[in-house]
Design a protein around this motif. Structure first.
Motif, short mmCIF file in Angstrom:
data_model
loop_
_atom_site.label_atom_id
_atom_site.label_comp_id
_atom_site.label_asym_id
_atom_site.label_seq_id
_atom_site.Cartn_x
_atom_site.Cartn_y
_atom_site.Cartn_z
N VAL A 40 0.85 -1.19 0.00
CA VAL A 40 0.00 0.00 0.00
C VAL A 40 0.88 1.24 0.00
CG1 VAL A 40 -1.64 1.34 1.36
CG2 VAL A 40 -1.94 -1.13 1.12
N LYS A 41 1.92 1.21 0.81
CA LYS A 41 2.81 2.38 0.88
C LYS A 41 3.43 2.69 -0.47
CE LYS A 41 5.93 3.23 4.18
NZ LYS A 41 6.87 2.87 5.27
N VAL A 42 3.89 1.63 -1.13
CA VAL A 42 4.52 1.84 -2.43
C VAL A 42 3.51 2.35 -3.44
CG1 VAL A 42 5.62 0.66 -4.37
CG2 VAL A 42 6.34 0.16 -2.03
N MET A 43 2.29 1.77 -3.37
CA MET A 43 1.26 2.19 -4.33
C MET A 43 0.90 3.66 -4.15
SD MET A 43 -1.47 -0.93 -4.77
CE MET A 43 -2.47 -0.15 -6.01
N VAL A 44 0.60 4.02 -2.90
CA VAL A 44 0.19 5.41 -2.64
C VAL A 44 1.34 6.35 -2.97
CG1 VAL A 44 -0.51 7.03 -0.86
CG2 VAL A 44 -1.50 4.73 -0.92
N ASP A 45 2.52 5.96 -2.54
CA ASP A 45 3.68 6.80 -2.78
C ASP A 45 3.95 6.95 -4.27
OD1 ASP A 45 5.36 8.21 -1.06
OD2 ASP A 45 7.07 7.00 -1.77
N GLY A 46 3.86 5.84 -4.97
CA GLY A 46 4.18 5.85 -6.40
C GLY A 46 3.15 6.59 -7.22
N ALA A 47 1.88 6.52 -6.81
CA ALA A 47 0.84 7.14 -7.62
C ALA A 47 0.55 8.57 -7.20
CB ALA A 47 -0.45 6.32 -7.53
N LEU A 48 0.65 8.85 -5.90
CA LEU A 48 0.23 10.16 -5.41
C LEU A 48 1.30 10.87 -4.59
CD1 LEU A 48 -3.29 9.01 -4.18
CD2 LEU A 48 -2.73 9.99 -6.40
N GLY A 49 2.46 10.23 -4.43
CA GLY A 49 3.46 10.78 -3.52
C GLY A 49 4.34 11.84 -4.16
#
Lengths: 363, 525
Positions: A40-49
């Motif tokens: 989840v961290k990678v996804m959120v970071d990668g898409a919206l970070g």
């Protein structure tokens, strides 16, 4: 079944569906030995970070808005247009032909022309199934699916045999002229302060937002939209009112195909700068899920398209930076579609009891 | 007509076959049943009458175990019965015949009868037993049905008999019938009443749920009236009148027959010559019709449903193709469907209140205001400019119509499906009548409409006539035709069997014409 309040219907139900989809995804990630929290961290970071992530997320969102709106318009006429993928590919052909036809001096001239090309080709690809449905009763689901395959084969043939410049190795058109390149977010004054590196999101995003407003106006403020919705709700009543089924089916499908075709200005003109095979990359199919989740309303389509844009970009980052394979992105998307679409009623039944007692107290 | 049951001696000694004590049931804030008590003696036909939404169906669903009552108890033959589901109801000897039949269409009668009552792993013994039993029941109660016929090939009346047979096969001695005549022809209804009378003679107890006063008066021994979830009265049928029952149902005095002055027919509005129509399967549904309707008169088309009346309305309304000639105000109208549709008909001054408001007249998911524009959505006063519709204007227009036609609740934004049948019909009527058409086509104007609204709708139709408009009224309710029409044409098998003046005819003669029996005295139409 208890009728839910509007806010629960529009916000709570999709939200619970998403949480359920996420929970099961997490279990699967655990099962294959991954770490769901990290995922989840990678996804959120990668898409919206980062602006870079947003640049990709909004790029995908733009494509999904167009195909989602395409499905939406047809759906209101009671037509299930599964052919967004093929229509988007043909839209790409229209864009390519327009962009290669002239040495365009500036994108502001090329964009309207390319939009016309994209919409016309997309609409033309929807026209044959629509005509068969309206005049011959051939089921639109079957014919539009078939036309996806025909579109893919046609594009490959044209790229290999007709449009490929002599001596080029890969099946693709030549690069479009510089004047036909759409400005990305990193090139738009104001936005360039935020998007410092090159991102694929481009001015098409704003065209997509306009399309949302346009579709809303069409469906709920025009006579044609009224006829489309009336016919979609009740064929027999529409006949009584003097609404022509042939007209509604044809026009709604042409608009639907045109919207799906318009997606090509985002990917073909805005990002790739030339037409490649399989240019739509499944966005036509994701449009079905987007429309389903967005309750076939332009605002819902926008939100759902953003969610799927996030999943797309976040999923790619997850595949890149964790040991979790990128294919898991498909699983997450599948679960989201399953819960928001197919299991919608189940979620409603689950939360309905919480609304019943409250209504009684109010009485 | 049949004689009412007179042998009251037997009933006095036995416990009531059905006794409900203080039944209450609420759905959320809606109190569907409020402290309802009934006693029905064995061998009686007890009617339950009330308007749509009065709570009749809820009460029967409780008795049949579909719903659980919030309070109250059920006694069957003096013993308390816990009816938790339909199986328990069947065990208690209760059989139910639903308004919408629950039959497997592609099963035979025999297979339908044993469905759910099969004994053993093999079907053969059960089928043989059922065949014997069916033969016996057929002889005893006039319930003849071919046991080997497929249900889908049976007429509606016969399908209903299968439902009754199913209940009797399961040893039911209490039979509940929910609006049983809604789908029947008058002859079929008469036959049903003979069956019910036979069942009563054999000591069966029958609960008849209906909103038709005539049926109550004709067949029941006692009757309970429901209004807004409450039982307002229980009376013996012999000691009451339709007027009294109607008042009890609605809560105020109701005119069962709208008073009207003699018609004053003027110029010819519609002239139909040799109209013929073939349906998609090639069957001729209208076989050469000649009719004339004048301004200021109501022409009633009587007939059993399915004899071409629906097709006639569809042709005139502009959504079915036909051959022949139809002149509206002296001008030929296109019957081929190639140059005309519902829109062009409206432009010619023909308004249409269709028979089936759920599938034709309304879009149930659309709000009231969207339905007010339906069919007239191209009208100039509903447009803001060349591109956009003026929704605000439609809403304002709707609010006026809602007020003038007393639509309840007065909410233009409510979806059509949330209104009761009567109020839905008022929405359609308001839309069509207020266009001030030269000709109004009306099909089954009061089907599924409660008594209070019937009076209102009839008044409006007569008003339109008095304003010098022509009205073509199609109805399967003879009462309605008799009380509204200035001239009656009877349709049978796609033909007009004859025309009569209401004053010169009676239900018997019309009934014969409706059954296709033409008499020699028939005047050339």
């Amino acid at each position: 079944m208890t009728k839910l309040p509007t806010w629960a219907d529009l916000v709570l139900v999709p939200l619970i569906s998403l949480v359920l989809a996420a929970a099961i995804s997490a279990l699967v990630i655990l099962g294959i030995g991954g770490d769901p929290v990290e995922a989840v961290k990678v996804m959120v970071d990668g898409a919206l970070g980062s602006p870079y992530g947003w640049g990709y997320t909004l790029y995908y969102t733009t494509s999904f808005i167009f195909t989602g709106l395409g499905v939406t318009v047809a759906y209101h006429a009671g037509q299930f247009n599964i052919g967004g993928e093929g229509q988007a590919q043909l839209g790409g052909l229209g864009v390519a032909l327009v962009c290669l036809a002239l040495p365009w001096p500036h994108w502001t001239l090329a964009l309207p022309a390319a939009m016309v090309g994209a919409a016309l080709f997309g609409a033309a690809w929807a026209a044959v199934p629509a005509w068969l449905q309206a005049k011959r009763g051939s089921h639109i689901v079957i014919t539009t699916i078939m036309f996806n395959y025909i579109a893919a084969a046609l594009i490959v043939y044209l790229l290999v045999e007709v449009l490929r410049p002599a001596g080029q190795m890969d099946p693709a058109t030549p690069r479009f002229p510089k004047g036909a390149a759409l400005p990305g977010f990193h090139e738009i004054p104001g936005l360039s302060a935020i998007f410092t590196s090159k991102v694929p999101a481009n001015v098409t995003f704003f065209v997509a937002l306009l399309a949302c407003v346009g579709v809303w106006l069409l469906l709920w403020r025009t006579r044609l939209g009224y006829e489309i919705r009336a016919f979609g709700k009740s064929n027999s009543a529409a006949r009584y009112a003097g609404i022509s089924p042939v007209k509604v089916i044809l026009l709604s499908m042409l608009i639907s195909g045109g919207l799906s075709g318009l997606m090509a200005i985002n990917n073909v003109m805005g990002e790739a700068g030339r037409l490649l095979q399989n240019s739509a990359e499944g966005a036509g199919f994701i449009g079905i899920a987007v429309a389903l989740m967005g309750r076939n309303h332009p605002l819902g389509v926008f939100l759902a398209a953003f969610l799927f844009g996030f999943l797309y970009q976040g999923g790619a980052e997850m595949g890149l930076w964790t040991s979790i394979p990128i294919e898991l992105r498909l699983l997450v998307q599948g679960l989201v579609i399953l819960f928001t679409g197919a299991l919608d009623t189940m979620v409603r039944m689950m939360i309905a009891p919480f609304f019943r007692p409250r209504r009684k107290e109010a009485a | 007509m049949m004689a009412p049951a007179q042998d009251t001696g037997r009933q006095a000694t036995a416990a009531p076959a059905i006794e409900l004590r203080g039944i209450s049931k609420a759905f959320g804030p809606v109190q569907a049943n409020k402290d309802i008590s009934i006693r029905v003696m064995p061998g009686m036909i007890h009617g339950i009458i009330g308007e749509n939404g009065a709570g009749k169906s809820t009460l029967m669903s409780i008795l049949y175990g579909f719903y659980k009552a919030d309070a109250g108890e059920i006694l069957i033959h003096g013993r308390e019965a816990k009816i938790t589901d339909s199986q328990a109801a069947i065990r208690a000897g209760i059989g139910m015949v639903f308004q919408h039949f629950k039959l497997v269409q592609n099963f035979t009668v025999l297979e339908n009868v044993i469905l759910g009552a099969e004994e053993g792993a093999l079907l053969r013994p059960s089928l043989a037993k059922a065949r014997r039993e069916l033969k016996r029941l057929a002889e005893e109660y006039e319930l003849e049905v071919d046991p080997d016929a497929l249900v889908e090939e049976l007429s509606v009346g016969h399908q209903q008999r299968v439902e009754i047979l199913k209940a009797l096969y399961r040893q039911a001695d209490i039979l509940i019938l929910d609006e049983p005549t809604g789908v029947l022809t008058p002859a079929e209804a008469d036959h049903l009443f003979r069956i019910l009378a036979n069942l009563r003679m054999q000591g069966k107890t029958i609960l008849l749920i209906t909103h038709k006063l005539r049926e109550i008066m004709e067949i029941t021994d006692t009757v309970s009236v429901m209004r807004r979830g409450e039982m307002t009265a229980t009376v013996t049928t012999a000691g009451t009148s339709p007027e009294e029952l109607a008042e009890l149902m609605v809560g105020r005095k109701v005119l069962l027959h709208v008073p009207k002055a003699p018609a004053n027919p003027g110029r010819t509005v519609l002239e139909i010559r040799d109209l013929r129509l073939r349906d998609a399967t090639g069957v001729e549904r209208i076989k050469g019709i000649d009719l004339t309707i004048r301004a200021g008169e109501i022409l009633g088309i009587a007939g059993v449903a399915g004899n071409g009346q629906s097709e006639l309305l569809e042709v005139l309304g502009g959504f079915a193709a036909a051959t022949g000639s139809v002149r509206m105000n002296g001008e030929e109208i296109d019957l081929t469907g190639r140059h005309s549709d519902g829109q062009t008909r409206r432009a010619r001054g023909i308004a249409h209140v269709p028979e089936d408001r759920h599938h034709l007249g309304l879009i149930l998911d659309f709000s009231a205001w969207e339905n007010i524009a339906f069919g007239y959505h191209n009208a100039p006063e509903y447009q803001k400019n060349a591109l956009l519709m003026d929704n605000a204007a439609i809403i304002a227009d709707t609010e006026g119509k809602i007020e003038r036609f007393d639509v309840r609740p007065p909410n233009a934004f409510l979806p059509a499906k949330s209104f009761s049948g009567g109020n839905q019909q008022k929405i359609v009527l308001a839309r069509e009548i207020e266009r001030n058409p030269d000709l109004l086509l009306v099909g089954q104007p009061t089907r599924g409409v409660d008594i209070g609204a019937i009076e209102f709708i009839h008044k409006r139709i007569v008003e339109l006539r008095d304003a010098g408009k022509a009205v073509l009224l199609v109805s399967v309710e003879l009462d309605e035709i008799m009380s509204l029409a200035d001239r009656i044409a009877v349709m049978f098998d796609g033909r007009i069997m004859g025309e009569r003046l209401p004053a010169d005819t009676n239900e018997r003669e019309l009934g014969l014409l409706m059954a296709g029996v033409a008499d020699s005295a028939e005047t050339a139409a």
